[in-house]
Scaffold this active site. Structure first.
Site, PDB file in Angstrom:
ATOM      1  N   GLY A  30       0.824  -1.201   0.000  1.00 45.78           N
ATOM      2  CA  GLY A  30       0.000   0.000   0.000  1.00 45.78           C
ATOM      3  C   GLY A  30       0.856   1.247   0.000  1.00 45.78           C
ATOM      4  N   ALA A  86      -2.561   0.568   7.290  1.00 43.96           N
ATOM      5  CA  ALA A  86      -3.905   0.125   7.655  1.00 43.96           C
ATOM      6  C   ALA A  86      -4.917   1.060   7.015  1.00 43.96           C
ATOM      7  CB  ALA A  86      -4.086   0.096   9.167  1.00 43.96           C
ATOM      8  N   ASP A  87      -6.093   0.535   6.769  1.00 48.17           N
ATOM      9  CA  ASP A  87      -7.188   1.350   6.242  1.00 48.17           C
ATOM     10  C   ASP A  87      -8.006   1.975   7.360  1.00 48.17           C
ATOM     11  OD1 ASP A  87      -6.737   0.757   3.390  1.00 48.17           O
ATOM     12  OD2 ASP A  87      -7.239  -1.274   3.988  1.00 48.17           O
ATOM     13  N   GLU A 106      -0.505 -10.315   3.940  1.00 47.00           N
ATOM     14  CA  GLU A 106      -0.215  -9.392   5.039  1.00 47.00           C
ATOM     15  C   GLU A 106      -0.460 -10.053   6.389  1.00 47.00           C
ATOM     16  OE1 GLU A 106      -1.110  -5.050   2.967  1.00 47.00           O
ATOM     17  OE2 GLU A 106      -2.753  -6.130   3.913  1.00 47.00           O
ATOM     18  N   LYS A 124      -6.914   7.705   9.588  1.00 50.17           N
ATOM     19  CA  LYS A 124      -7.287   6.288   9.632  1.00 50.17           C
ATOM     20  C   LYS A 124      -7.755   5.855  11.028  1.00 50.17           C
ATOM     21  CE  LYS A 124      -6.132   5.997   5.363  1.00 50.17           C
ATOM     22  NZ  LYS A 124      -5.015   5.223   4.862  1.00 50.17           N
TER      23      LYS A 124
END
Length: 231
Positions: A30, A86-87, A106, A124
């Site tokens: 990402g 992280a989202d 992951e 986030k």
């Protein structure tokens, strides 16, 4: 306001303080993880010795381009530290991950690590997980049956919302492991642990993006600087 790319670089630079010479290092996927790879590569050029295990073909390609040495998890099955983005992250360090499509690898890499450090921009951080659609990796065989079983399992927990097959252009998105991803917009997930168990009970589900009880440290970069959360 500080732009997103700068915040990601700030978080990546902060993560470097946790990397020691000689480490076996899991490297995530990402845009924030890639920002970390770029600052890590500078340290490697200056003489730091590490061996990386990447969580996606995309990250593997970037490491090769920047000269960050890597091995596979088969040759280096135990890791000292994994650094990934992280989202979403809540106050208990529960995460939603998988926006980049690498959630299975992951989670495997993070689980093989002694410590798991998450880096993200401050946006986030959430009170309750679920504003970001939850990625659910599924087997292509029986896709419709799996979809219906997931919807039934979620409804049993009071969760409803669109579940959309992720696409890449006109074609379904295929993970590095050859699977499909459903992005589930459940909204607020009041009991992530119960949802995790319910999803794993569906035979066609390979993995999901709830990372629970895994992160040891989260570093958040925002306009006011860095915030560190510890488990």
């Amino acid at each position: 306001m500080t732009d997103s790319a700068t915040l990601k670089t700030m978080a990546g630079e902060a993560a470097l303080a946790h990397v020691e010479d000689g480490m076996r290092l899991g490297i995530g996927t990402g845009s924030t993880a890639e920002a970390f790879v770029r600052v890590l590569a500078e340290r490697v050029r200056d003489g730091m010795k590490i061996v990386g295990v990447t969580t996606s073909n995309r990250t593997e390609t970037l490491c090769a381009e920047l000269g960050v040495p890597t091995e596979t998890l088969e040759t280096v099955p135990e890791l000292d530290l994994t650094i990934d983005g992280a989202d979403e992250v809540d106050g208990s360090l529960r995460l939603i991950k998988g926006g980049g499509g690498a959630l299975l690898r992951e989670k495997i890499v993070a689980a093989a690590s002694e410590r798991f450090l998450v880096i993200a921009d401050a946006s986030k951080k959430v009170e309750t997980l679920g504003a970001f659609p939850l990625p659910i990796e599924i087997n292509g065989f029986g896709m419709i049956a799996t979809y219906l079983a997931i919807r039934k399992a979620a409804a049993g927990l009071g969760l409803e919302g669109d579940m959309i097959l992720r696409r890449s252009g006109d074609e379904p998105f295929i993970t590095d492991n050859g699977h499909l991803i459903l992005d589930a917009s459940f909204g607020r997930i009041g009991d992530p642990e119960a949802l995790s168990q319910a999803l794993f009970a569906v035979p066609g589900v390979v993995e999901h993006g709830l990372f629970l009880g895994m992160a040891n440290t989260v570093i958040l970069a925002g306009d006011d600087g860095l915030e560190t959360l510890e488990a």
